[in-house]
Enzyme design. Structure first.
Site, PDB file in Angstrom:
ATOM      1  NE  ARG I  89      -3.720  -2.206  -0.026  1.00 58.85           N
ATOM      2  CZ  ARG I  89      -3.685  -3.563  -0.523  1.00 58.85           C
ATOM      3  NH1 ARG I  89      -2.454  -3.924  -0.655  1.00 58.85           N
ATOM      4  NH2 ARG I  89      -4.461  -4.388  -0.420  1.00 58.85           N
ATOM      5  CD  GLU I  92      -2.866   0.997  -4.247  1.00 57.73           C
ATOM      6  OE1 GLU I  92      -2.688  -0.055  -4.474  1.00 57.73           O
ATOM      7  OE2 GLU I  92      -3.504   1.607  -3.823  1.00 57.73           O
ATOM      8  CB  SER I 115      16.822  14.860   3.857  1.00 54.05           C
ATOM      9  OG  SER I 115      17.660  13.910   4.361  1.00 54.05           O
TER      10      SER I 115
END
Lengths: 148, 148, 148, 148, 148, 148, 148, 148, 148, 148
Positions: I89, I92, I115
């Site tokens: 997830r 994604e 960063s």
């Protein structure tokens, strides 16, 4: 497609149209057929004199001729494992004989590589009653790894 | 690791221990250093006589000697694009010169391939004041595609 | 898309328009339907006579006809693992039966390969009450690895 | 390595030790050499009777014999593009002839596939003065896509 | 983009313009919404009658209508691991439940597969107070591996 | 191999030895055969009570029983495109029908996904004179994308 | 894991145990810390004298010392795109600045490469009030492509 | 090709036509040749003043000049392992020396990375009787990982 | 598996055995649960004091404790696209929102990055009547690209 | 390029021309800048009212406005491992912290995932004397795996 690749396409189309051989192109610029072909296929850089002659032969415009003199992004294959059977056989040789070549060169020369830059190649037909053979001589300078 | 790969490992370890060269192994079985090395590295199939001699030289057991006579699953590299610099240079040659080799062979022989099976290879040092060179001769039978 | 691939596209479009079958194209040039189809799909090289006939049938221009006589960069699939179910089944056969085929050919012939160049293929329908079958005969010359 | 793969390894090691051929194993269980080899290489499922016989032949223990009767996770190759030259030639055939096979089967049968499950294979040597040939007959049921 | 893919694009553009639903297209040709959608998205082959109706609905030209009747190169996703979240969830189900499905089908049916060709699919909304659910029924013929 | 994968291996080996079915394991813990199998194959997390029962059935030690209660790193397949024919068919369905499923769910529900978490699966045999069928019902909650 | 990789592992474990720095190893054999580290990590080849000293320092056995003198299969990373953040930054530099470096070297030197064999590297800390910097000097011989 | 990539193409074509060097472009905007080249090749973002000057030099239109001021999607190479021999040598250095660089920086600075953002690069020719060398200085701020 | 990965395995096994939570480990060494977990999973470097405490808690030997203080080769996932649903997830999110995040950060800060080194993360449960939520705060220093 | 991708391109080009910020677009439709940007970049679905306003702002035609209301094929990155440094840092976070996030969420919530659908994101600048920071809050509903 970048500009140099377009020039390669134009050369190939014109070559088919005009029916010239790579040997004829090589003779025109006074170089080997191997290096000349690689250059026309977008892998080498021509001098302005060579580029002019090639441009004339293949009806290239001034811009195309300029691109023949620019160092190209090299690599002539569309995939990392080539699908074309002729080219694949060479990939297969690297795969099957890779560690053999490495082992024998190191045994003879120590640690280092065979240069693919200070390199030349010669492709010849060998007539043979059992079926003609392709003979390819690869010649590359040995470059030693040195400690520092 | 399959059984043949284990035999390859044993041979390599014994070779380092005993300090034999591939040329010496080749002389022992009366074959070229190129083919012999490829066989010891798990790419070729030995006759029982050859396998016996190699087994004796490298202290292999009877089972290992049997495996040297079984046709191996070929391919000597751990990745499809080799990371080792020496071997990569050959991959690079296929990549840079692949379409050149294809084009020149087709122009000379027509459609077909250079065999990687009916094939031999010879690796030699060329002394050269500008730096010694590695010369590799690849010789493969031309196999034509025929229509049917 | 290179020039030969464009010719393949033209042929496919014309074939749909005109409703010709591959068998009809094969009959036109006097070759098998298998080889003829492979050639029209950009995998084989035609003679000038064959190319002319195909060009006429599919309304190709002179340039296209010339390209049909140039050895193509072979490989007909857009991915290394084909997504099309019919073609995938053949990939699956190589995957499931690959080591079986290897083992049986080596047991019969020794080390070597079945040629994919000196090769022919024949596809036939077998009528069968339990459902018709596709029968494909692959015939390739055995090429032995030899020691050297 | 899962349990079935270990059984495959044991069979291969014992087969080399005992010098049995696949044909002999096939005769033992009364099946074709193609299906029997595929089973021994971990791709097919044996009946308890077949498994017992194979276990006896190759000195397998009771547990191994049980695993021969469990449906395996199929797929016999370590890479998606096989490096072994013999197996690669079949991959190459799928690549070069894939769209041809697809086109011809569809023209004959309509939309659908050749089954790789309701399938059999027969590998034979064809004696030939120009060099013996490998003949492989693939026979698979045609399965039509239907609309619903 | 091949010709069939262009037809898919045209259909999608026209569908957005005209605001028709897949169910309406399905009703037009008297087939399920699942099969009809798959066909319009370039995965199935239409009869000439179906193709005509679809062509009329989406303002396709005669050539496009012909292509709808040609068996397409199947596979609707641009990557081997789909990035779209909805489609990925199905890939995830195959990944998480793949060995489960395999194990349960084999336990019930023995060695074989569930056909993806002799197959139908039905997608329904299930009203549910805890949130509506998508219910998908996959139905495929079991095809047994047989020994031979 | 991590600890949970070792537990999966132990369970599979014991299951073969003891000849228990997944349905029997499921009955033991009072859950569906689908969820239970997925859990035993290392994809789901058991309660301590369930883990104890499974541990007893398969002769697991205390440590293994603890690991059955730890959430596993999920994913049951060794490659991103599965080679096993049964599992591949499901991958193929995602590939061929992926955009169809997406399009139909969106048309019915709007933008969102079918959950693979709030999800259940039911696998049944359908007796059928034309050959028995595998019926799989997938049921997942629809989760809408919302703007924010 | 091959024999040389095992030696690398032993060295790393002993180095942690003994708390020696790479600079100390380098001083012991009188070479730079960069080359010495690369050698200990399995990328360079030691002379027998160097190997003896390193073997003594890290309690290696005679066999390991022999392997330090064998040319290794080079390549120190487990993936083609490195996941380690420090190493990835260098991969990123090649990705972001690759065409820049190519273009500037060609403009200055013509067609050719910077050798990665006739090469040395020097890594230094630069004290800097805005935060200390890592300075790396790469020095490689320019190797021109020549026509032939 | 996105809009910024089109601007890169235009710049390259105009640069070949006009015969300007990257150093001249850099002088025009008062920046280093390294940063300027990277910017023109689509990897850096110009100020409006810089973009105006570059636009004038290369005959870009107003829109192109605007795009030079938009942060680009970075990454200049068409493959994850570069095929161009010059660029590959740098990839090879990361591969062969990656763990060495990592180990030495950590030994000097502790855990952290060399920034590829707060970074500069300087490429110089070093005249050398044994063959001129390319010297590249990479300078990046060390960024420590801190615990929190 | 390298030495640090073995330490990670030991920690995980002991953690399951002893039933300690990550929060408890974090409290022991006075750091956040996020950083402590990442360290125990082989991604961060401990001070000697922290390492001693962790070693005591998890029964590690002296050698293991030393390895906890060596900077690890980072990267915690076995594949470049994670198969585990929870971790996927997040992949994604990077895929769906990646260009959004890029565009918004650039609009606010100009060219540069957030960063991943000067970075902290905080994971909290948010009680919510519609279902509890996971809230993750990522905080990273903005690092600007500067011209030079 | 599909139709929605073309709309994304148009929006980006117009946005550069007109100099509007994402915040302004968001204000126009009364949604967050994060969701609005994702929608304009082709990842979310607009209502007709939202689409009309966006179409007016960016001079889209009626067809484009219709496409903004069609659920897109999601995924905004051209490669599975992103090359752009800003986006890569997020990929790196998933890689380095993936197992940490997984372990902490499971310890707090049990087995399940953080939804990427029932999800929102908020990106803010944090002024900080040591350098401003990017703060990103990810909020997703926890979805539990349940046994069934």
């Amino acid at each position: 497609m970048n500009h140099r690749e377009e020039v390669t396409c134009k050369i190939l189309t014109e070559k088919v149209k005009k029916g010239v051989s790579w040997q004829q192109v090589a003779d025109l610029i006074g170089k080997s057929k191997e290096w000349t072909t690689a250059g026309c296929l977008g892998q080498m850089t021509f001098t302005s004199e060579q580029a002019e002659k090639i441009g004339e032969l293949f009806d290239l415009d001034e811009n195309d001729v300029a691109w023949l003199q620019v160092v190209p992004y090299k690599g002539s294959l569309p995939e990392s494992v080539p699908t074309d059977p002729l080219i694949y056989r060479f990939y297969e040789l690297v795969n099957v004989y890779g560690t053999t070549i490495k082992s024998l060169i190191h045994e003879e020369f120590g640690d280092g590589i065979m240069s693919a830059i200070d390199f030349s190649m010669d492709i010849q037909r060998e007539n043979n009653p059992a079926g003609d053979r392709v003979n390819i001589v690869l010649s590359g300078k040995f470059l030693p790894y040195k400690s520092y």
